[in-house]
Design an enzyme around this catalytic site. Structure first.
Site, short mmCIF file in Angstrom:
data_model
loop_
_atom_site.label_atom_id
_atom_site.label_comp_id
_atom_site.label_asym_id
_atom_site.label_seq_id
_atom_site.Cartn_x
_atom_site.Cartn_y
_atom_site.Cartn_z
N GLU A 5 7.42 14.89 -0.90
CA GLU A 5 7.24 15.88 0.10
C GLU A 5 8.50 16.27 0.93
OE1 GLU A 5 3.31 16.45 -0.09
OE2 GLU A 5 3.82 16.95 2.06
N HIS A 11 14.88 16.72 20.33
CA HIS A 11 15.14 15.36 20.13
C HIS A 11 15.10 14.46 20.08
CE1 HIS A 11 19.45 12.83 20.44
NE2 HIS A 11 19.08 12.65 21.28
N GLU A 65 21.76 16.92 27.95
CA GLU A 65 21.41 17.64 26.11
C GLU A 65 21.24 19.64 26.31
OE1 GLU A 65 23.51 16.53 24.28
OE2 GLU A 65 22.78 14.63 23.71
N HIS A 92 15.13 9.89 19.38
CA HIS A 92 15.77 8.35 18.26
C HIS A 92 14.96 7.52 17.16
CE1 HIS A 92 18.92 8.73 22.83
NE2 HIS A 92 18.87 10.10 22.16
N HIS A 125 23.24 8.03 17.18
CA HIS A 125 22.59 8.15 17.78
C HIS A 125 21.47 9.00 17.61
CE1 HIS A 125 22.78 10.92 21.66
NE2 HIS A 125 22.04 10.61 21.27
#
Ligand code: 2HA
Ligand code: ZN
Length: 279
Positions: free
Chosen positions: A166, A136, A113, A138, A207
């Site tokens: 929050e 990033h 990525e 998952h 994703h």
């Protein structure tokens, strides 16, 4: 290499793995290094490495150094063998190429990525010079919600905000969503950049999540807050398709005043339905 930056980088990788966000080689992490951090490790960097194509252009990141996870590498292994799993890369004079100046000692490339990471870091630098981390992961609950919530950032944000007081304080700019796309390329990077121009969280449908922060704690804390709220929403949705009680738009406006955050009114629509995911 054993600097505070390396220790912090290893810690976020291990913490994310421990929470189950990084199955196999899932997820990636990048950090735009400060001059003083580059200076500290300067003698260890191989400036003779060959230049490689980034696959996109990031002219505003010219000559900068980044610490990035490797493509196909496992987050759980970063702490065990930093030099095998992580690279320091340098971007060239016109922002089209990079070279690996440290790490990935057994071969390999920076994260698949890389276009999203570098293009996001460029957009974020323009927005706020201090935003250096792109992370990033998952996380299962947030990804699960992408199968049942509509593809609508306003609804996604509102439903998540309602799950934890929050949330609007931690991410007052809300969550942006990206429809399912093939990962790894420039197209998904462009979509994510549109979000990162103004927001700190992008959810990639079916994703994962991208977040930014000034440092690793902030980025990790943001990911954690979104995912915790998503977990509660998954629990609620497992019991019912409706919320009988929730935080009202008026309640959010009071939070905005007391905690001095700007909450975009587009997330504070009056609901006409008590069904989760409907306006
Ligand atoms: O495997 O998470 O998006 C790394 C990824 C690709
Ligand atoms: Zn991914």
């Amino acid at each position: 290499m054993d600097t505070k930056l390396v220790r912090d980088f290893k810690k976020i990788c291990s913490d994310g793995y421990a929470l189950g966000w990084h199955e196999r080689n899932g997820g990636n992490l990048s950090y735009r290094m400060k001059d003083c951090e580059v200076e500290e490790v300067k003698d260890l960097l191989n400036e003779d490495a060959e230049w490689r194509e980034i696959g996109t252009e990031v002219p505003d990141l010219k000559n900068e150094y980044f610490m990035v996870t490797g493509s196909g590498k496992y987050f759980r292994n970063v702490e065990l063998d930093f030099e095998d799993n992580v690279a320091i890369i340098r971007v060239n004079e016109d922002g089209t190429k990079y070279k690996i100046v440290y790490g990935l000692i057994n071969g390999g490339k920076p994260t698949s990525e890389l276009p999203t990471h570098l293009m996001n870091l460029e957009v974020l630098k323009k927005r706020d010079e201090g935003l250096r981390v792109v992370y990033h992961a998952h996380p299962a609950n947030t990804v699960a919600l992408t199968f049942v919530l509509p593809l609508d950032g306003e609804i996604f944000t509102r439903e998540i905000w309602e799950m934890e007081t929050e949330c609007p304080i931690v991410f007052p700019k809300g969550i942006g969503v990206v429809e399912w796309m093939v990962p790894g390329g420039r197209d998904i990077a462009v979509k994510t950049c549109e979000i990162m121009k103004t927001q700190d969280v992008a959810v990639w449908y079916h994703h994962g999540i991208f977040v930014t922060g000034h440092d690793f704690d902030e980025a990790f804390g943001l990911m954690h807050t979104v995912e915790k709220a998503a977990e509660m929403l998954v629990k609620v949705m497992s019991m019912s398709d409706r919320k009988v009680n929730t935080i009202t738009p008026e309640g959010f406006r009071k939070i905005a005043v007391d905690f001095k955050v700007d909450l975009d009114e587009r997330y504070l629509y009056e609901k006409t339905s008590d069904r989760i995911g409907e306006r």
